[in-house]
Design a protein around this motif. Sequence first.
Motif, PDB file in Angstrom:
ATOM      1  N   THR A  64       0.856  -1.184   0.000  1.00 20.64           N
ATOM      2  CA  THR A  64       0.000   0.000   0.000  1.00 20.64           C
ATOM      3  C   THR A  64       0.895   1.238   0.000  1.00 20.64           C
ATOM      4  N   ALA A  65       0.313   2.360  -0.357  1.00 17.56           N
ATOM      5  CA  ALA A  65       1.051   3.622  -0.274  1.00 17.56           C
ATOM      6  C   ALA A  65       1.349   3.902   1.191  1.00 17.56           C
ATOM      7  N   SER A  66       2.516   4.429   1.444  1.00 16.10           N
ATOM      8  CA  SER A  66       2.928   4.700   2.824  1.00 16.10           C
ATOM      9  C   SER A  66       2.390   6.038   3.297  1.00 16.10           C
ATOM     10  N   LYS A  67       2.091   6.108   4.575  1.00 12.92           N
ATOM     11  CA  LYS A  67       1.702   7.367   5.201  1.00 12.92           C
ATOM     12  C   LYS A  67       2.907   8.028   5.853  1.00 12.92           C
ATOM     13  N   SER A  68       4.035   7.333   5.851  1.00  8.20           N
ATOM     14  CA  SER A  68       5.262   7.816   6.479  1.00  8.20           C
ATOM     15  C   SER A  68       6.118   8.569   5.456  1.00  8.20           C
ATOM     16  N   PRO A  69       6.769   9.641   5.882  1.00 11.69           N
ATOM     17  CA  PRO A  69       7.683  10.340   4.966  1.00 11.69           C
ATOM     18  C   PRO A  69       8.979   9.556   4.715  1.00 11.69           C
ATOM     19  N   LEU A  70       9.193   8.464   5.456  1.00 10.30           N
ATOM     20  CA  LEU A  70      10.427   7.684   5.331  1.00 10.30           C
ATOM     21  C   LEU A  70      10.370   6.640   4.221  1.00 10.30           C
ATOM     22  N   SER A  71       9.163   6.401   3.663  1.00 13.38           N
ATOM     23  CA  SER A  71       9.034   5.384   2.618  1.00 13.38           C
ATOM     24  C   SER A  71       7.912   5.762   1.666  1.00 13.38           C
ATOM     25  N   GLN A  72       7.970   5.177   0.484  1.00 14.15           N
ATOM     26  CA  GLN A  72       6.929   5.393  -0.514  1.00 14.15           C
ATOM     27  C   GLN A  72       5.819   4.349  -0.382  1.00 14.15           C
ATOM     28  N   PHE A  73       6.232   3.121   0.004  1.00 14.75           N
ATOM     29  CA  PHE A  73       5.289   2.018   0.138  1.00 14.75           C
ATOM     30  C   PHE A  73       5.483   1.307   1.470  1.00 14.75           C
ATOM     31  N   GLU A  74       4.400   0.688   1.933  1.00 15.91           N
ATOM     32  CA  GLU A  74       4.457  -0.223   3.070  1.00 15.91           C
ATOM     33  C   GLU A  74       4.020  -1.587   2.556  1.00 15.91           C
ATOM     34  N   ILE A  75       4.771  -2.611   2.959  1.00 17.03           N
ATOM     35  CA  ILE A  75       4.420  -3.969   2.566  1.00 17.03           C
ATOM     36  C   ILE A  75       4.097  -4.747   3.836  1.00 17.03           C
TER      37      ILE A  75
END
Length: 144
Positions: free
Chosen positions: A59-70
């Motif tokens: 999914t798209a990340s809500k964190s500024p540290l990553s673009q995606f979360e798996i």
Amino acid sequence: MKGGEYMPFEVIHGGRAELKAEAVVFETKYKPKSGFSKSLRKFFIGDEPELRPGMARITASKSPLSQFEIEVSVPDWSASGARDALAQCYANAISLAREFECRSIAFPLLGVRSGAPSDEARKIAERVIDIALLHDDIKITLSV
């Protein structure tokens, strides 16, 4: 390694907060849903498929540290086939990162929270990562 390029595999000591990459992996533990839980989940979340052990979704990340979360579904360590399912977590996450053209992916040491001994969990991670690096030009970070 060419001059100035990063190492494709790095092991760091720290927690999930220190993981910075285009794709950051987090684990959930598979819990079969009852009929009532499935109905509530469908009402509030929709028809998103349930993750079984070894499966992953991005999914798209809500964190500024990553673009995606798996998100990966780790097995209960006492379950039959837990080692294979844990290896599939890594392989499926790397496959998703490749599919979404990520140049970097960061993992916590998966499975330890579900009862896997850390030394065995690390061996599984390193085995799958070594195989992936034979085929992919991606930076992989493992936080232990």
